[in-house]
Design an enzyme around this catalytic site. Structure first.
Site, short mmCIF file in Angstrom:
data_model
loop_
_atom_site.label_atom_id
_atom_site.label_comp_id
_atom_site.label_asym_id
_atom_site.label_seq_id
_atom_site.Cartn_x
_atom_site.Cartn_y
_atom_site.Cartn_z
N HIS A 20 2.43 7.72 43.24
CA HIS A 20 2.41 7.15 44.59
C HIS A 20 1.21 6.24 44.83
O HIS A 20 0.92 5.88 45.96
CB HIS A 20 2.43 8.27 45.64
CG HIS A 20 3.73 9.00 45.71
ND1 HIS A 20 3.87 10.23 46.32
CD2 HIS A 20 4.96 8.67 45.24
CE1 HIS A 20 5.13 10.63 46.22
NE2 HIS A 20 5.80 9.70 45.57
N CYS B 2 -1.98 -12.85 46.20
CA CYS B 2 -2.04 -13.08 44.75
C CYS B 2 -1.62 -11.86 43.92
O CYS B 2 -1.45 -11.97 42.71
CB CYS B 2 -3.42 -13.55 44.33
SG CYS B 2 -4.72 -12.27 44.40
N GLY C 147 1.75 22.97 44.29
CA GLY C 147 1.29 22.48 45.59
C GLY C 147 2.11 21.36 46.18
O GLY C 147 1.56 20.48 46.84
N GLN D 82 1.54 13.29 42.87
CA GLN D 82 1.89 12.55 44.08
C GLN D 82 0.63 12.29 44.92
O GLN D 82 0.69 11.55 45.89
CB GLN D 82 2.88 13.36 44.91
CG GLN D 82 4.17 13.68 44.18
CD GLN D 82 4.99 14.72 44.92
OE1 GLN D 82 5.62 14.42 45.93
NE2 GLN D 82 4.97 15.96 44.45
N ASP E 295 -5.49 10.58 45.97
CA ASP E 295 -6.94 10.62 45.78
C ASP E 295 -7.24 10.50 44.29
O ASP E 295 -6.35 10.27 43.48
CB ASP E 295 -7.53 11.91 46.36
CG ASP E 295 -6.79 13.15 45.84
OD1 ASP E 295 -6.74 13.33 44.61
OD2 ASP E 295 -6.27 13.93 46.66
N ASN F 217 2.99 27.68 44.82
CA ASN F 217 2.97 27.10 46.16
C ASN F 217 2.71 28.17 47.21
O ASN F 217 2.93 29.37 46.96
CB ASN F 217 4.31 26.40 46.46
CG ASN F 217 4.18 25.31 47.50
OD1 ASN F 217 3.21 24.56 47.53
ND2 ASN F 217 5.16 25.22 48.37
N CYS G 49 -3.60 -7.29 46.81
CA CYS G 49 -3.57 -8.48 47.64
C CYS G 49 -2.13 -8.88 47.94
O CYS G 49 -1.29 -8.95 47.03
CB CYS G 49 -4.29 -9.64 46.95
SG CYS G 49 -4.28 -11.18 47.92
#
Length: 304
Positions: A153, A164, A244, A135, A138, A270, A161
């Site tokens: 994600h 286009c 995490g 998810q 980065d 976690n 754009c």
């Protein structure tokens, strides 16, 4: 509610909720924290799916937008990461994403990213597979060396754009001159109110359309091709790790419980328990930078 949940999953609609349920799953005892038992399951697994969330990026110093970092200026991230917000105020949304881009551009992979990448490379030589379903927006999994990464994600370091549809990798800093030095998160920082024609624009010939971050905003559907691939991976995996993630953003929050419903071992790593902890076989509490590397280290049964 179950019908709503199925609709969220089948449409791939990104939602943040603490109330959506997953429907029936296999009932189990309280999750185990016995690492030796997990390691036995790990040694037997041939197709491992690792679902990662913001807590993995946090190990590299990227804010999770939970707790003390819950707001940017006076807004929650969900208030800004939506198509409606971008339509109403693209300048504000671009300031927010410029802030996030600048944060991740100078971050390095953590022990978690490196352990996952090393595990994937090692097991590939043994004819076993590891897929990362992330998810995180980065690029730290790829920087660490992971090859089989599904970014459900989208990516902060890509643009799309609005005219286009061209998707482009963009790691420029700043992404445009008007955003240089902008995006400070303080509660008292005013909006810059950048004119739309000064925001990032498409460089395709004869286009010059407004660019947006190539991420999945809340309320938008996930890429259907990626979601289909994720579903296939969920069906073939014989071990699943959920690392995490708060397990409140859908449809990703449903992936682990769906695997568990097949009787496949699922291990959660976690800082705290989550709304989905009860469905899993194992739960290892603490910083995943500490708990995950030994879980993925070479097992004594492996031929190295």
């Amino acid at each position: 509610m179950l019908l709503k949940t199925r609709a969220v999953y089948s449409l791939g609609l990104r939602m943040c909720s603490t109330h959506v349920t997953t429907g029936p799953v296999i009932e189990s005892a309280r999750p185990s924290s016995d690492m030796s038992e997990f390691r036995k399951a790990f040694a037997k697994a041939t197709n491992i799916a690792i679902i990662t969330g913001a807590g993995v990026s946090a190990e590299s110093g990227v804010p999770t937008f939970r707790g003390e970092h819950e707001k940017w200026r006076k807004w929650h991230s969900q208030d800004l990461a939506s198509p409606e917000a971008f339509s109403r105020n693209p300048s504000r949304v671009w300031e927010f994403y410029h802030y996030r881009r600048e944060l991740v551009l100078d971050k390095k992979p953590s022990a978690v990213h490196l352990a996952i990448a090393e595990c994937e490379a090692r097991l590939k030589k043994q004819g076993r597979s590891v897929v990362v379903i992330t998810q995180c927006q980065d690029d730290l999994h790829r920087q660490a060396g992971s090859k089989h990464v599904l970014k459900i994600h989208g990516s902060l370091l890509e643009t799309r754009c609005m005219s286009c549809g061209q998707v482009t990798v963009n790691k420029q800093s700043p992404i445009c001159a008007a955003l240089k030095g902008k995006g400070a998160p303080g509660a008292d920082v005013p909006d810059t109110q950048i004119p739309v024609d000064k925001l990032p624009r498409c460089e395709e010939r004869d286009c010059h359309g407004l660019l947006r971050p190539n991420v999945v905003f809340f309320g938008e559907t996930l890429d259907s091709h990626i979601l289909t691939t994720v579903e296939k991976e969920m069906e073939i995996c014989d071990l699943c790790l959920v690392v995490g993630t708060s397990s409140i953003v859908y449809p990703a929050a449903m992936f682990g419980p769906r695997v568990a419903s097949r009787g496949v071992p699922v291990a959660e790593f976690n800082m705290n328990t989550t709304p989905k902890t009860e469905y899993f076989t194992y739960h290892f509490q603490g910083p995943c930078g500490i708990t995950l590397p030994p879980a993925l280290a070479p097992h004594e049964s492996e031929e190295l």
